[in-house]
Design a protein around this motif. Structure first.
Motif, PDB file in Angstrom:
ATOM      1  N   GLY A 170     -69.603 -14.192 -29.797  1.00  0.00           N
ATOM      2  CA  GLY A 170     -68.900 -13.573 -30.622  1.00  0.00           C
ATOM      3  C   GLY A 170     -68.119 -15.146 -31.391  1.00  0.00           C
ATOM      4  O   GLY A 170     -68.299 -15.700 -32.347  1.00  0.00           O
ATOM      5  N   GLY A 171     -67.504 -16.132 -30.507  1.00  0.00           N
ATOM      6  CA  GLY A 171     -66.735 -17.505 -31.463  1.00  0.00           C
ATOM      7  C   GLY A 171     -68.005 -18.355 -31.562  1.00  0.00           C
ATOM      8  O   GLY A 171     -68.033 -18.709 -32.675  1.00  0.00           O
ATOM      9  N   VAL A 211     -79.709 -16.399 -27.550  1.00  0.00           N
ATOM     10  CA  VAL A 211     -78.844 -15.106 -28.316  1.00  0.00           C
ATOM     11  C   VAL A 211     -78.195 -15.768 -29.583  1.00  0.00           C
ATOM     12  O   VAL A 211     -78.174 -14.968 -30.861  1.00  0.00           O
ATOM     13  N   VAL A 212     -77.426 -16.435 -29.837  1.00  0.00           N
ATOM     14  CA  VAL A 212     -76.205 -17.016 -30.274  1.00  0.00           C
ATOM     15  C   VAL A 212     -77.266 -17.348 -31.452  1.00  0.00           C
ATOM     16  O   VAL A 212     -76.886 -17.240 -32.883  1.00  0.00           O
ATOM     17  N   LEU A 260     -68.371 -10.104 -39.962  1.00  0.00           N
ATOM     18  CA  LEU A 260     -69.453 -10.316 -38.215  1.00  0.00           C
ATOM     19  C   LEU A 260     -68.826 -10.657 -37.126  1.00  0.00           C
ATOM     20  O   LEU A 260     -69.271 -10.194 -35.987  1.00  0.00           O
ATOM     21  N   ALA A 261     -67.457 -10.049 -37.065  1.00  0.00           N
ATOM     22  CA  ALA A 261     -67.079 -10.151 -35.774  1.00  0.00           C
ATOM     23  C   ALA A 261     -67.416  -8.252 -35.265  1.00  0.00           C
ATOM     24  O   ALA A 261     -67.422  -8.422 -34.267  1.00  0.00           O
ATOM     25  N   HIS A 262     -67.243  -7.656 -36.242  1.00  0.00           N
ATOM     26  CA  HIS A 262     -68.217  -5.854 -36.525  1.00  0.00           C
ATOM     27  C   HIS A 262     -69.726  -6.138 -36.209  1.00  0.00           C
ATOM     28  O   HIS A 262     -69.743  -5.291 -34.689  1.00  0.00           O
ATOM     29  N   GLY A 272     -67.848 -18.714 -35.447  1.00  0.00           N
ATOM     30  CA  GLY A 272     -68.170 -19.888 -35.821  1.00  0.00           C
ATOM     31  C   GLY A 272     -69.492 -20.605 -37.017  1.00  0.00           C
ATOM     32  O   GLY A 272     -69.233 -21.076 -37.545  1.00  0.00           O
ATOM     33  N   GLY A 273     -70.485 -20.200 -36.241  1.00  0.00           N
ATOM     34  CA  GLY A 273     -71.335 -20.992 -36.201  1.00  0.00           C
ATOM     35  C   GLY A 273     -71.901 -20.275 -37.915  1.00  0.00           C
ATOM     36  O   GLY A 273     -72.457 -21.260 -38.630  1.00  0.00           O
TER      37      GLY A 273
END
Length: 299
Positions: free
Chosen positions: A82-83, A166-167, A227-229, A87-88
Motif C-alpha cells: 500500500g505505501g 506486485v508493487v 488508490l488506497a481502496h 506513493g509510487g
C-alpha cells in the motif's frame, strides 16, 4: 374527464416510473451487497469451517485470526504494498501530468499510451509481468542472452522480494490513471497565475511545487482514497503474478481470506479477515464521504 385525467396520469407516471425502473437494481444491491456483508459479519462470530455453522462462538474466530502468523505476514505485505504502490503511483502520475501539461507534441498519443494500462484487468497485468520477471523466461534471461551473465533479477521467486514485484506491476497499471486525474486538475488552473509567477521571477518547477500542486489538494485527496481502496482490495494482481508465494511470502489480506475460506476449510477465520478488510476500507472511505458531504453542505 380526459383533460383532467391526462395531466394527473402523466404526473403519476413521471413520479413513479423512475422508482419502478430503479427498484430491481436497488433490491439486488441491498440483498447481494449489504445482505451478504451482514451475513459474512455474522459468520465471523460462528463456528463455521468448511460449511456455514451458525453456532455462536463470540470472538473466537478473531482470536484465531490474530494468532495466525500468515495473517500478520499478509498485513505486513499490505503495509509495504500500500505505501509503495500509493506513493509510487502518485509520484509517477504527477510527473507525467506535469510533463504533458507543457503542451508537448503528440500529447494525445502519449496520453493514450500512458493511460492504456488502466484499461487492462489486473489478471492480464499480473500475467504479463509474471512472464517478464520470470528468471528463466523474461528480463534475466534476456540480459543473459545479451552477454550479461552476472545479471540476476529473481524477485519473483525470492520470498523476501516477491511483494515488490506486485508493487512494480501495480504502479505500472495505475500511474496512467493518476496522470489523467492530475492532468484534468492542472488544465482547470488559470494560466494567468503561472504567468504572473513567471513575471515575478519564479522558475517553473518552483511554480508547480509552491502554487500549482497545493491548489490540487482535492485531487490529491480523491486519488489517495481511490488508490488506497485498490490496494486493500488487491487480489487478482497478486494471484496472477505470484499466487501469494513463494509459500505465502506475498500474501495480502484478500488472498489470505480466499485461502482460509475456500481452500483450507476455515470459513469463520476467512469471514473474520474479510470483516477486518471491510473495517479498514470503511476507515478510509467514511471520513472522505463525511468531508465531501460537509463541504457540499457548507458550499
Amino acid at each position: 374527464m380526459t383533460s383532467y385525467n391526462g395531466p394527473a396520469h402523466y404526473g403519476f407516471a413521471e413520479r413513479w416510473l423512475p422508482r419502478l425502473v430503479l427498484a430491481p437494481s436497488l433490491v439486488l444491491t441491498v440483498v447481494f451487497v449489504y445482505g451478504f456483508i451482514l451475513w459474512n459479519g455474522y459468520l465471523s462470530f460462528t463456528r463455521s469451517r468448511l460449511l456455514p455453522n451458525y453456532e455462536w462462538v463470540g470472538t473466537a474466530q478473531y482470536l484465531a485470526l490474530f494468532e495466525n502468523e500468515r495473517w500478520w505476514v499478509a498485513v505486513h505485505n499490505l503495509v509495504i504494498f500500500g505505501g509503495l504502490f500509493i506513493g509510487g503511483a502518485m509520484a509517477m502520475g504527477i510527473l507525467l501530468a506535469v510533463l504533458l501539461d507543457q503542451k508537448v507534441r503528440q500529447e494525445g498519443a502519449l496520453r493514450t499510451i500512458y493511460l492504456y494500462p488502466m484499461a487492462l484487468s489486473f489478471i492480464v497485468t499480473g500475467t504479463a509481468w509474471k512472464w517478464m520477471l520470470n528468471p528463466g523466461l523474461g528480463l534475466e534471461k534476456l540480459m543473459h542472452d545479451w552477454g550479461f551473465t552476472n545479471f540476476t533479477f529473481d524477485w519473483l521467486v525470492n520470498p523476501d522480494m516477491s511483494i515488490y514485484t506486485v508493487v512494480i506491476a501495480g504502479i505500472w497499471q495505475s500511474s496512467g490513471f493518476v496522470m489523467a486525474l492530475f492532468l484534468a486538475g492542472l488544465r482547470g488552473i488559470d494560466d494567468s497565475i503561472i504567468k504572473a509567477a513567471q513575471i515575478d521571477g519564479a522558475s517553473l518547477p518552483r511554480i508547480y511545487w509552491k502554487i500549482v500542486l497545493p491548489a490540487l489538494r482535492p485531487v490529491f485527496f480523491s486519488t489517495l482514497m481511490i488508490l488506497a481502496h485498490i490496494a486493500i482490495k488487491s487480489f487478482d494482481l497478486v494471484m496472477a503474478l505470484t499466487g501469494g508465494g513463494p509459500g505465502f511470502s506475498s500474501d495480502v489480506p484478500a488472498t489470505f481470506m480466499y485461502s482460509m475460506a475456500f481452500t483450507r476449510g476455515q470459513m469463520g477465520v476467512g469471514a473474520a479477515s474479510a470483516t477486518m478488510m471491510l473495517m479498514t476500507v470503511a476507515a478510509i472511505v467514511v471520513p472522505y464521504l463525511y468531508s465531501e458531504l460537509r463541504g457540499s453542505r457548507h458550499g
